[in-house]
Design an enzyme around this catalytic site. Structure first.
Site, PDB file in Angstrom:
ATOM      1  CB  CYS A   5      -0.939  -0.001   1.199  1.00 48.54           C
ATOM      2  SG  CYS A   5      -2.015  -1.451   1.286  1.00 48.54           S
ATOM      3  CG  HIS A 139      -3.241   3.319   2.627  1.00 45.00           C
ATOM      4  ND1 HIS A 139      -3.848   2.924   1.453  1.00 45.00           N
ATOM      5  CD2 HIS A 139      -3.173   2.205   3.407  1.00 45.00           C
ATOM      6  CE1 HIS A 139      -4.132   1.637   1.522  1.00 45.00           C
ATOM      7  NE2 HIS A 139      -3.732   1.171   2.702  1.00 45.00           N
ATOM      8  CG  ASN A 169      -6.798  -0.820   1.696  1.00 40.72           C
ATOM      9  OD1 ASN A 169      -6.116  -0.312   0.817  1.00 40.72           O
ATOM     10  ND2 ASN A 169      -6.266  -1.384   2.764  1.00 40.72           N
TER      11      ASN A 169
END
Length: 212
Positions: A5, A139, A169
């Site tokens: 990520c 994020h 996500n």
């Protein structure tokens, strides 16, 4: 540049280095994810969280990047995607299929600690305070992670760009998607200082501070 990520911000820093060292004028940085391929759809601790997505930025030799932070811890005990055996003769029959495996509690603690520390260090590196930040593009992993990070640093939640409710996500794609939505909203003004931050498997974290 694969850093889960955090990967987009690792790639952004790599692109900035290419511009500085190789005298390039423009570099296109992309973050794209197809996480639905590696999700265990019987595991509700992960399958309801992750989504597919893609985003990109173009940076140039005139970009006003003020500071950056890259961090890796190492190990896969908290968050991992085991390699699937596929058709390779080098894997045993017992090799697990590839799918996301996550210890949510440990990931949460790592995320809050690293996001708060990275944002603080970015500001110190640039000689500013968190009050000087116009927006933070984090994020998009968990609203509670962002809320706790904001409270630790005393930053109003209104400064955090949020869209996890729409896309989930999207891993390394979440920061460029969020940044694009911030730009399209018309809220950014010339001279605004914007911090981007992310965390993910590796374990890794990253931060990037620019002036718009």
């Amino acid at each position: 540049v694969n850093s889960a990520c955090s990967g987009f911000l690792f790639a952004l820093e790599t692109a900035a280095a290419f511009i500085e060292k190789n005298k390039l004028r423009y570099v296109l940085v992309l973050g794209t994810e197809h996480l639905s391929r590696v999700i265990d759809w019987t595991d509700r601790s992960t399958c309801v969280i992750f989504g597919d997505g893609a985003g990109a930025m173009v940076i140039s030799d005139g970009s006003s990047d003020l500071a950056s932070r890259l961090f890796t811890q190492g190990g896969d005990s908290v968050l991992s995607i085991p390699a699937g055996k596929g058709n390779s003769p080098f894997y045993t029959a017992e090799q697990p299929d590839y799918r996301v495996v996550m210890n949510g509690q440990e990931t949460f603690k790592f995320a809050v600690r690293r996001m708060a520390e990275d944002l603080q260090l970015l500001c110190e590196q640039a000689g500013i305070t968190t009050d000087d930040l116009a927006y933070i593009v984090p994020h998009q992993a968990n609203t509670r992670i962002i809320d706790l990070t904001a409270r630790r640093l005393g930053i109003p939640m209104e400064k955090f760009v949020m869209n996890i409710d729409k896309y989930g996500n999207t891993s390394s794609a979440s920061v460029p998607i969020s940044f694009d939505e911030l730009v399209r909203s018309g809220r950014l003004k010339k001279g605004d200082k914007v911090a981007m931050c992310a965390f993910g498997g590796g374990l890794s974290s990253a931060g990037y501070l620019i002036e718009w």
